[in-house]
Enzyme design. Structure first.
Site, PDB file in Angstrom:
ATOM      1  N   HIS A  23       0.831  -1.199   0.000  1.00  0.00           N
ATOM      2  CA  HIS A  23       0.000   0.000   0.000  1.00  0.00           C
ATOM      3  C   HIS A  23       0.868   1.252   0.000  1.00  0.00           C
ATOM      4  O   HIS A  23       2.049   1.216   0.333  1.00  0.00           O
ATOM      5  CB  HIS A  23      -0.933   0.023   1.216  1.00  0.00           C
ATOM      6  N   ASP A  75       0.501   4.994   1.897  1.00  0.00           N
ATOM      7  CA  ASP A  75      -0.237   5.446   3.075  1.00  0.00           C
ATOM      8  C   ASP A  75      -1.395   6.379   2.736  1.00  0.00           C
ATOM      9  O   ASP A  75      -1.223   7.381   2.042  1.00  0.00           O
ATOM     10  CB  ASP A  75       0.706   6.161   4.053  1.00  0.00           C
ATOM     11  N   HIS A  85       4.726   0.198   0.151  1.00  0.00           N
ATOM     12  CA  HIS A  85       5.514  -0.573   1.111  1.00  0.00           C
ATOM     13  C   HIS A  85       4.687  -1.709   1.687  1.00  0.00           C
ATOM     14  O   HIS A  85       3.453  -1.732   1.588  1.00  0.00           O
ATOM     15  CB  HIS A  85       6.088   0.316   2.222  1.00  0.00           C
ATOM     16  N   ARG A 141       4.908   6.325  13.599  1.00  0.00           N
ATOM     17  CA  ARG A 141       4.994   7.006  12.306  1.00  0.00           C
ATOM     18  C   ARG A 141       4.496   8.438  12.391  1.00  0.00           C
ATOM     19  O   ARG A 141       3.417   8.704  12.916  1.00  0.00           O
ATOM     20  CB  ARG A 141       4.155   6.247  11.267  1.00  0.00           C
TER      21      ARG A 141
END
Length: 316
Positions: free
Chosen positions: A118, A120, A274, A289
């Site tokens: 995906h 983000d 990623h 994150r």
């Protein structure tokens, strides 16, 4: 791997215009088309402008950067460094870390195991431009993350597929088929998906090919948030999406990182996908994150992404 010192004086599109000339960094490429480790840098919100500009230029070139030995960073320092790239934003549905406005914690003991390809938050229009991930708790084995260069994937598509991709638009949503994208998902993960991740449903139409606002590169905007291709049936969409997915995730377009505690990875979310590998059993994995507010993608013919459902570009 040999030690390569790269002086990154500028980036395409004038991303560093008006800044002090960047300094020379110790940049060591990790894979052929994506990824570089930078050594000898201590990340912080007060990092000097020449050093930051060099990091920024390296990010645009290599798409994902890795920094070992950043144990000095805490939540506040990670967010402060992220703000050097722009305004930080919270995840639209998942609550932030206690005491932090915008930092997202991904804790394997609370169902946070992505295990699929995906980019983000593409279910909103101005999805994050940069993500900065810090390793807090790392399992004794497994738990690597793999990134793919979606600009290289586009560049190396056969010409007929490039022409087709240029014309396509896709509907992205957080209410996607989670079970089929996460075949090993357990009950806790499914519960988190239903109760937290889709607490508000978002849908956005993006061009399959966007123009990078800083480099001018074209990249593919796909991943597991895509529900279907606009104007095509579910079956036709699935077949075409698989063709493009296979090109994005070709091994030569990827880099794999084996985490140690204190590592930091920074990636250009406009030119990558990623995959966090869920192969560490019951071991504990925690990463945090920070994300930087992005711009609304623009297609090669100048059209912007369109919000279908949910909020637009004003995430806070």
């Amino acid at each position: 791997m040999s030690n390569t010192h790269a002086a990154l004086a500028s980036s395409k599109g004038g991303a560093l215009a008006g800044h002090t000339a960047p300094e020379t960094l110790d940049v060591r490429r990790v894979a052929g088309r994506i990824g570089a480790e930078i050594r000898g840098i201590e990340l912080s919100g007060s990092i000097g402008a020449p050093t930051f500009d060099a990091i920024h230029a390296a990010l645009l070139k290599h798409k994902v950067l890795f920094f070992r030995g950043q144990q000095h960073l805490d939540d506040a320092a990670q967010e402060a460094f992220a703000r050097r790239f722009g305004e930080t934003v919270a995840h639209p549905t998942v609550p932030s870390v206690d005491g932090s406005r915008h930092l997202l914690e991904l804790d394997s003991q609370h169902g946070a195991r992505a295990n699929s390809w995906h980019t983000d938050v593409t279910f909103v229009d101005a999805y994050p431009k940069i993500s900065i991930l810090r390793a807090v708790v790392i399992p004794p084995f497994g738990g690597d993350t793999v990134w793919a260069n979606t600009a290289a994937a586009y560049e190396h598509l056969p010409e007929p597929l490039r022409r087709l991709a240029d014309t396509l638009w896709a509907l992205h949503t957080n209410a996607y088929d989670y079970a089929s994208s996460h075949v090993d998902a357990d009950g806790e993960q499914l519960k988190r998906y239903r109760e937290v991740f889709t607490s508000t449903v978002y849908e956005t139409e993006h061009p399959v090919v966007r123009v990078h606002p800083e480099t001018g590169e074209r990249s593919l905007v796909l991943g597991h948030f895509v529900q279907r291709l606009k104007g095509l049936s579910a079956s036709e969409s699935a077949h075409l999406l698989q063709v493009f997915h296979d090109h994005v995730t070709r091994l030569e377009n990827t880099v794999r990182w084996s985490w140690t505690q204190g590592d930091v990875a920074i990636w250009d979310n406009r030119a990558t996908q990623h995959y966090a590998i869920n192969d560490y059993g019951d071991a504990h994995r925690v990463v945090r994150r920070a994300t930087v507010h992005g711009d609304v993608p623009v297609s090669i013919d100048g059209r912007h992404s369109v919000v279908v459902r949910g909020a637009g570009a004003t995430l806070q």
